[in-house]
Design a protein around this motif. Structure first.
Motif, PDB file in Angstrom:
ATOM      1  N   ASN A  75      -7.905  -7.107   4.642  1.00  0.00           N
ATOM      2  CA  ASN A  75      -6.520  -6.653   4.487  1.00  0.00           C
ATOM      3  C   ASN A  75      -5.608  -7.282   5.530  1.00  0.00           C
ATOM      4  O   ASN A  75      -4.463  -7.651   5.241  1.00  0.00           O
ATOM      5  CB  ASN A  75      -6.454  -5.131   4.559  1.00  0.00           C
ATOM      6  CG  ASN A  75      -6.957  -4.472   3.287  1.00  0.00           C
ATOM      7  OD1 ASN A  75      -7.528  -5.129   2.420  1.00  0.00           O
ATOM      8  ND2 ASN A  75      -6.766  -3.177   3.160  1.00  0.00           N
ATOM      9  N   SER A 109      -0.729   1.581   0.234  1.00  0.00           N
ATOM     10  CA  SER A 109      -1.734   0.955   1.085  1.00  0.00           C
ATOM     11  C   SER A 109      -1.583   1.422   2.528  1.00  0.00           C
ATOM     12  O   SER A 109      -2.570   1.705   3.221  1.00  0.00           O
ATOM     13  CB  SER A 109      -1.607  -0.567   1.006  1.00  0.00           C
ATOM     14  OG  SER A 109      -2.547  -1.196   1.849  1.00  0.00           O
ATOM     15  N   ASN A 252      -5.235  -5.521  -1.342  1.00  0.00           N
ATOM     16  CA  ASN A 252      -5.396  -4.659  -0.164  1.00  0.00           C
ATOM     17  C   ASN A 252      -5.643  -3.214  -0.560  1.00  0.00           C
ATOM     18  O   ASN A 252      -6.446  -2.509   0.051  1.00  0.00           O
ATOM     19  CB  ASN A 252      -4.156  -4.754   0.726  1.00  0.00           C
ATOM     20  CG  ASN A 252      -4.176  -5.983   1.607  1.00  0.00           C
ATOM     21  OD1 ASN A 252      -5.010  -6.869   1.430  1.00  0.00           O
ATOM     22  ND2 ASN A 252      -3.272  -6.051   2.565  1.00  0.00           N
TER      23      ASN A 252
END
Length: 332
Positions: A75, A109, A252
């Motif tokens: 990520n 996220s 991600n």
């Protein structure tokens, strides 16, 4: 020898992962799986398969640090790559092309990563069937968030992405049967190459004295994230900026779910309770870069940074990534 195996496995993983995404796209278009949600999950699973295999293999070799740091590092690297390409293609003003769905994905996220930070910082120790109670909550939040994202009337970015990438491959000559076999074979090859990535990375950590957290966060995560980088570059060249940004943010989001899968395979208790303390820095780094990228997108849309000032937010992201990488290297 471990370094040679690592490099070879990384090259194979990147090449096969790109083909895997192509086969997944064909399957999604030519079957009843072509709906937005299923198609997106199929493509997301295809591009994230290297992270899945490396994390599971890390559990098999009893190295939960690599399993978790690989996800966090992927990520981190994805956001870094997005910022680097935004600077390189600054005249295209990538961040000004985002839509509401991109920002929603970015905020989701950020929220899930924040939850991981809390879970690592204040472990409850509770588990059910050897799976940390935090993972059940994480999956529940993920499913609710995905339902909200897909039900929002923001357009099908992923369908735009598929149509944009398609011209780079001669998919018309590939039958559905061949695509299915190709997908299965590619998945198997990635399972093998991803396993060698983890095993060689574990050997590099042992022989070099580097911590497993550092190796997982940067070496392995960087290798497994290269397919996303290739996809983003292709998307930008095709002027599909929605894909370039959506691919990174979507990957991600999907990667965070891999932590729950890794916990399923880790039978010694909650996996987040077994990671090295340095992992908390990686979590903070992901949160910080998420904030900077989201902030850069908002500023770009508000036209507060024009002309020569436009690359400033992405430059801050790149500088922050390099600084945090050095900190993790020194402290690990």
């Amino acid at each position: 020898m471990p370094y040679f195996i690592f490099i070879l496995a990384a090259i194979i993983t990147v090449i096969v992962a790109v083909k895997l995404s192509t086969y997944a796209d064909i399957i999604g278009e030519r079957t009843s799986l072509g709906g937005m949600m299923v198609g997106t999950l199929l493509l997301a699973g295809a591009t994230s398969l290297p992270e899945v295999t490396t994390s599971i293999t890390a559990i098999v070799v009893n190295n939960p640090d690599i399993a978790v740091s690989n996800v966090l590092g992927s990520n981190l690297f994805n956001l870094f790559i997005l910022a680097v390409l935004d600077i390189y293609y600054r005249r295209k003003r990538l961040f000004s092309q985002v839509g509401t769905s991109h920002l929603s994905t970015g905020f989701m996220s950020f929220a899930l990563t924040g939850f991981i930070f809390i879970a690592i910082s204040f472990p409850t120790g509770y588990h059910f069937m050897h799976i940390g109670i935090e993972m059940y909550v994480l999956v529940a939040f993920y499913l609710v968030g995905m339902k909200m994202l897909f039900s929002a009337p923001t357009g099908d970015i992923h369908q735009e992405a598929a149509s944009a990438v398609e011209p780079t491959f001669d998919t018309s000559a590939i039958s559905l049967k061949k695509a299915k076999y190709g997908f299965a074979l590619s998945a198997f090859i990635i399972f093998i190459s991803g396993s060698f990535l983890t095993i060689s990375g574990d050997a590099i950590a042992t022989s070099s004295g580097l911590s497993s957290s550092f190796v997982g966060t940067f070496l392995i995560a960087g290798a497994t994230s290269l397919p996303e980088a290739v996809t983003v570059i292709v998307a930008i060249q095709l002027a599909n900026y929605h894909l370039a940004i959506g691919n990174i943010l979507g990957s991600n989001l999907f990667n965070i779910l891999i932590l729950a899968l890794a916990d399923v395979f880790y039978r010694s208790g909650p996996i987040l309770s077994a990671v090295h303390p340095i992992t908390i820095i990686s979590v903070v780094a992901v949160i910080l870069l998420n904030i900077l990228v989201i902030g850069g997108m908002i500023l770009a849309q508000s036209n507060r940074f024009n002309g020569k000032m436009y690359p400033i937010p992405s430059t801050i992201v790149v500088s922050t990534y390099l600084l945090l990488s050095y900190m993790i290297f020194v402290l690990s």
